[in-house]
Design a protein around this motif. Sequence first.
Motif, short mmCIF file in Angstrom:
data_model
loop_
_atom_site.label_atom_id
_atom_site.label_comp_id
_atom_site.label_asym_id
_atom_site.label_seq_id
_atom_site.Cartn_x
_atom_site.Cartn_y
_atom_site.Cartn_z
N ASN A 42 0.83 -1.21 0.00
CA ASN A 42 0.00 0.00 0.00
C ASN A 42 0.86 1.26 0.00
O ASN A 42 0.55 2.23 -0.69
CB ASN A 42 -0.95 0.00 1.20
CG ASN A 42 -2.02 -1.06 1.09
OD1 ASN A 42 -2.34 -1.53 0.00
ND2 ASN A 42 -2.55 -1.48 2.22
N LEU A 43 1.94 1.24 0.76
CA LEU A 43 2.85 2.38 0.79
C LEU A 43 3.48 2.61 -0.57
O LEU A 43 3.58 3.74 -1.05
CB LEU A 43 3.94 2.16 1.84
CG LEU A 43 4.96 3.28 2.02
CD1 LEU A 43 4.28 4.59 2.38
CD2 LEU A 43 5.98 2.89 3.07
N GLN A 44 3.89 1.53 -1.24
CA GLN A 44 4.46 1.67 -2.59
C GLN A 44 3.45 2.29 -3.55
O GLN A 44 3.80 3.14 -4.36
CB GLN A 44 4.91 0.30 -3.11
CG GLN A 44 6.18 -0.21 -2.47
CD GLN A 44 6.58 -1.56 -3.02
OE1 GLN A 44 5.75 -2.43 -3.23
NE2 GLN A 44 7.87 -1.75 -3.22
N LYS A 45 2.19 1.86 -3.45
CA LYS A 45 1.15 2.43 -4.32
C LYS A 45 0.96 3.91 -4.04
O LYS A 45 0.83 4.72 -4.96
CB LYS A 45 -0.18 1.69 -4.11
CG LYS A 45 -0.21 0.32 -4.71
CD LYS A 45 -1.55 -0.36 -4.41
CE LYS A 45 -1.54 -1.82 -4.82
NZ LYS A 45 -2.79 -2.49 -4.45
N LEU A 46 0.93 4.28 -2.75
CA LEU A 46 0.77 5.69 -2.39
C LEU A 46 1.91 6.54 -2.93
O LEU A 46 1.69 7.62 -3.48
CB LEU A 46 0.68 5.85 -0.87
CG LEU A 46 -0.60 5.36 -0.21
CD1 LEU A 46 -0.44 5.37 1.31
CD2 LEU A 46 -1.78 6.24 -0.61
N VAL A 47 3.14 6.05 -2.78
CA VAL A 47 4.30 6.80 -3.28
C VAL A 47 4.24 6.92 -4.80
O VAL A 47 4.48 7.99 -5.35
CB VAL A 47 5.61 6.11 -2.82
CG1 VAL A 47 6.82 6.70 -3.54
CG2 VAL A 47 5.77 6.22 -1.31
N SER A 50 1.21 12.04 -9.66
CA SER A 50 0.44 13.28 -9.59
C SER A 50 1.35 14.50 -9.61
O SER A 50 1.01 15.52 -10.18
CB SER A 50 -0.47 13.30 -8.37
OG SER A 50 0.27 13.41 -7.18
N MET A 51 2.54 14.39 -9.00
CA MET A 51 3.48 15.51 -9.01
C MET A 51 4.03 15.74 -10.41
O MET A 51 4.20 16.89 -10.84
CB MET A 51 4.65 15.24 -8.03
CG MET A 51 4.23 15.25 -6.57
SD MET A 51 3.48 16.80 -6.05
CE MET A 51 4.90 17.87 -6.08
N ILE A 52 4.28 14.68 -11.16
CA ILE A 52 4.78 14.79 -12.54
C ILE A 52 3.71 15.45 -13.40
O ILE A 52 4.00 16.31 -14.23
CB ILE A 52 5.18 13.42 -13.09
CG1 ILE A 52 6.44 12.91 -12.38
CG2 ILE A 52 5.41 13.46 -14.59
CD1 ILE A 52 6.80 11.47 -12.66
#
Length: 61
Positions: free
Chosen positions: A45-50, A56-58
């Motif tokens: 889940n953490l990998q997906k969030l990152v 989204s930043m790109i």
Amino acid sequence: MSSEINLQQIAESVTRSVLNASDKDLEGFQKIIEETIKVREGHKNLQKLVKNYSTSMIQRS
């Protein structure tokens, strides 16, 4: 080639000491496995969030 271990490999690697363990020992082992699964899912889940955050930043740039 995948470095993940599969269920068959785990079953084949179970030692005689685990097979002869007491019920109390097996309950402790089961708790360790359950917590390991929770940590693994949390890591996924953490990998997906990152990844989603990075994407989204790109897109915002």
